[in-house]
Design a protein around this motif. Structure first.
Motif, PDB file in Angstrom:
ATOM      1  N   PRO A  32       0.775  -1.320   0.036  1.00 17.44           N
ATOM      2  CA  PRO A  32       0.132  -0.088  -0.086  1.00 17.44           C
ATOM      3  C   PRO A  32       0.946   1.297   0.196  1.00 17.44           C
ATOM      4  N   ASP A  33       0.239   2.380  -0.384  1.00 18.33           N
ATOM      5  CA  ASP A  33       0.909   3.516  -0.307  1.00 18.33           C
ATOM      6  C   ASP A  33       1.043   4.007   1.220  1.00 18.33           C
ATOM      7  N   GLY A  34       1.954   4.329   1.620  1.00 16.46           N
ATOM      8  CA  GLY A  34       1.630   4.924   3.108  1.00 16.46           C
ATOM      9  C   GLY A  34       2.001   3.657   3.983  1.00 16.46           C
ATOM     10  N   GLU A  35       1.527   4.249   5.468  1.00 14.98           N
ATOM     11  CA  GLU A  35       1.590   3.187   6.516  1.00 14.98           C
ATOM     12  C   GLU A  35       0.410   2.475   6.567  1.00 14.98           C
ATOM     13  N   VAL A  36       0.382   1.130   7.106  1.00  9.33           N
ATOM     14  CA  VAL A  36      -0.383  -0.022   7.094  1.00  9.33           C
ATOM     15  C   VAL A  36      -0.291  -0.876   8.423  1.00  9.33           C
ATOM     16  N   THR A  37      -1.300  -1.157   8.928  1.00  9.53           N
ATOM     17  CA  THR A  37      -1.088  -2.257  10.065  1.00  9.53           C
ATOM     18  C   THR A  37      -1.136  -3.539   9.709  1.00  9.53           C
ATOM     19  N   TYR A  67       8.778  -0.336   9.991  1.00 13.60           N
ATOM     20  CA  TYR A  67       8.034   0.000  10.968  1.00 13.60           C
ATOM     21  C   TYR A  67       8.167   1.024  11.821  1.00 13.60           C
ATOM     22  N   ARG A  68       6.969   1.558  12.412  1.00 10.87           N
ATOM     23  CA  ARG A  68       7.067   2.364  13.702  1.00 10.87           C
ATOM     24  C   ARG A  68       5.976   2.188  14.641  1.00 10.87           C
ATOM     25  N   ARG A  69       6.369   2.207  15.862  1.00 14.90           N
ATOM     26  CA  ARG A  69       5.602   1.767  16.930  1.00 14.90           C
ATOM     27  C   ARG A  69       4.661   2.940  17.503  1.00 14.90           C
ATOM     28  N   LEU A  78       0.550  -1.472  21.667  1.00 18.00           N
ATOM     29  CA  LEU A  78       1.358  -0.971  20.735  1.00 18.00           C
ATOM     30  C   LEU A  78       0.654  -1.451  19.347  1.00 18.00           C
ATOM     31  N   THR A  79       0.936  -0.495  18.647  1.00 17.91           N
ATOM     32  CA  THR A  79       0.395  -0.675  17.190  1.00 17.91           C
ATOM     33  C   THR A  79       1.662  -0.519  16.350  1.00 17.91           C
ATOM     34  N   TYR A  80       1.901  -1.249  15.394  1.00 16.23           N
ATOM     35  CA  TYR A  80       2.922  -1.125  14.402  1.00 16.23           C
ATOM     36  C   TYR A  80       2.647  -0.577  12.744  1.00 16.23           C
ATOM     37  N   LEU A  81       3.085   0.276  12.395  1.00 13.06           N
ATOM     38  CA  LEU A  81       2.730   0.776  11.196  1.00 13.06           C
ATOM     39  C   LEU A  81       3.690   0.586  10.340  1.00 13.06           C
ATOM     40  N   TRP A  82       3.248  -0.391   9.266  1.00 15.16           N
ATOM     41  CA  TRP A  82       4.443  -0.717   8.301  1.00 15.16           C
ATOM     42  C   TRP A  82       4.537   0.156   6.874  1.00 15.16           C
ATOM     43  N   THR A  83       5.596   0.433   6.635  1.00 14.70           N
ATOM     44  CA  THR A  83       5.989   0.990   5.405  1.00 14.70           C
ATOM     45  C   THR A  83       6.910  -0.087   4.486  1.00 14.70           C
ATOM     46  N   PHE A  84       6.368  -0.135   3.165  1.00 15.31           N
ATOM     47  CA  PHE A  84       7.254  -0.791   2.218  1.00 15.31           C
ATOM     48  C   PHE A  84       8.287   0.021   1.604  1.00 15.31           C
ATOM     49  N   GLU A  85       9.499  -0.668   1.337  1.00 13.54           N
ATOM     50  CA  GLU A  85      10.537  -0.009   1.113  1.00 13.54           C
ATOM     51  C   GLU A  85      11.261  -0.615  -0.222  1.00 13.54           C
ATOM     52  N   TYR A  86      10.602  -0.774  -1.486  1.00  8.23           N
ATOM     53  CA  TYR A  86      10.709  -1.696  -2.314  1.00  8.23           C
ATOM     54  C   TYR A  86      12.066  -0.839  -3.296  1.00  8.23           C
TER      55      TYR A  86
END
Length: 174
Positions: A32-37, A67-69, A78-86
């Motif tokens: 996805p674009d941006g952060e996602v859980t 990710y950032r917590r 805690l929620t982890y927000l994931w970002t893809f770095e392809y």
């Protein structure tokens, strides 16, 4: 390079598939674009949460996700927000190619410096020292071990090494 361009490349698709496997491929193929859980991804893709988390962790280990917590003020969860770095994929693939080149060069040296014997009925190859230990008889079938030429394997390995060196622009005297 945009995610869509990267993901349309069959080499990159194969690379991601090798990393995350078939159950993680939907996660890797749908950044996805941006952060996602992880929960949002699991729901959106219709996957088990553990499969999504496993894929995300593998991508993270390979510098393809971060990710950032974030701590919920009320619950403390805690929620982890994931970002893809392809954008790191080309560099990772190049590193893989160098590892493959090194492994092939080691294998070529091994093939060139050893003498082999073959048990045709069992389809087992033995180094000279092993064949000698078994008195040049197959331990499984009792058939005599025959000298085996590996010229075709050496030549194929040399060709593949040359192809990789050309792709990587690596000097032969490396």
């Amino acid at each position: 390079m945009a995610f869509e361009e990267l993901l349309s490349d069959p080499v990159i698709q194969k690379y991601l598939h090798e990393l995350v496997g078939p159950t993680g491929m939907p996660v890797a193929a749908a950044p996805p674009d941006g952060e996602v859980t992880d929960e949002e991804l699991a729901e959106e893709l219709g996957l088990e949460l553990n499969d999504v988390r496993r894929a995300l962790f593998i991508l993270y280990e390979n510098d393809l996700a971060s990710y950032r917590r974030v701590r919920d003020e009320d619950s403390g969860w805690l929620t982890y927000l994931w970002t893809f770095e392809y954008e790191n994929i080309p560099e990772n693939l190049e590193e893989e190619m160098y590892r493959l080149l090194d492994a092939l060069e080691e294998r070529l040296e091994y093939e060139r410096t050893h003498e082999f014997y073959l048990s045709e009925p069992a389809g087992i190859r033995f180094e000279f020292s092993e064949a000698m230990e078994f008195d040049f008889q197959c331990p499984e079938t009792g058939a005599p071990l025959e000298p085996m030429e590996n010229d075709d394997l050496v030549e194929a390995t040399e060709r593949r090494i040359e192809e990789l060196r050309n792709e990587l622009n690596v000097d032969v005297t490396r």
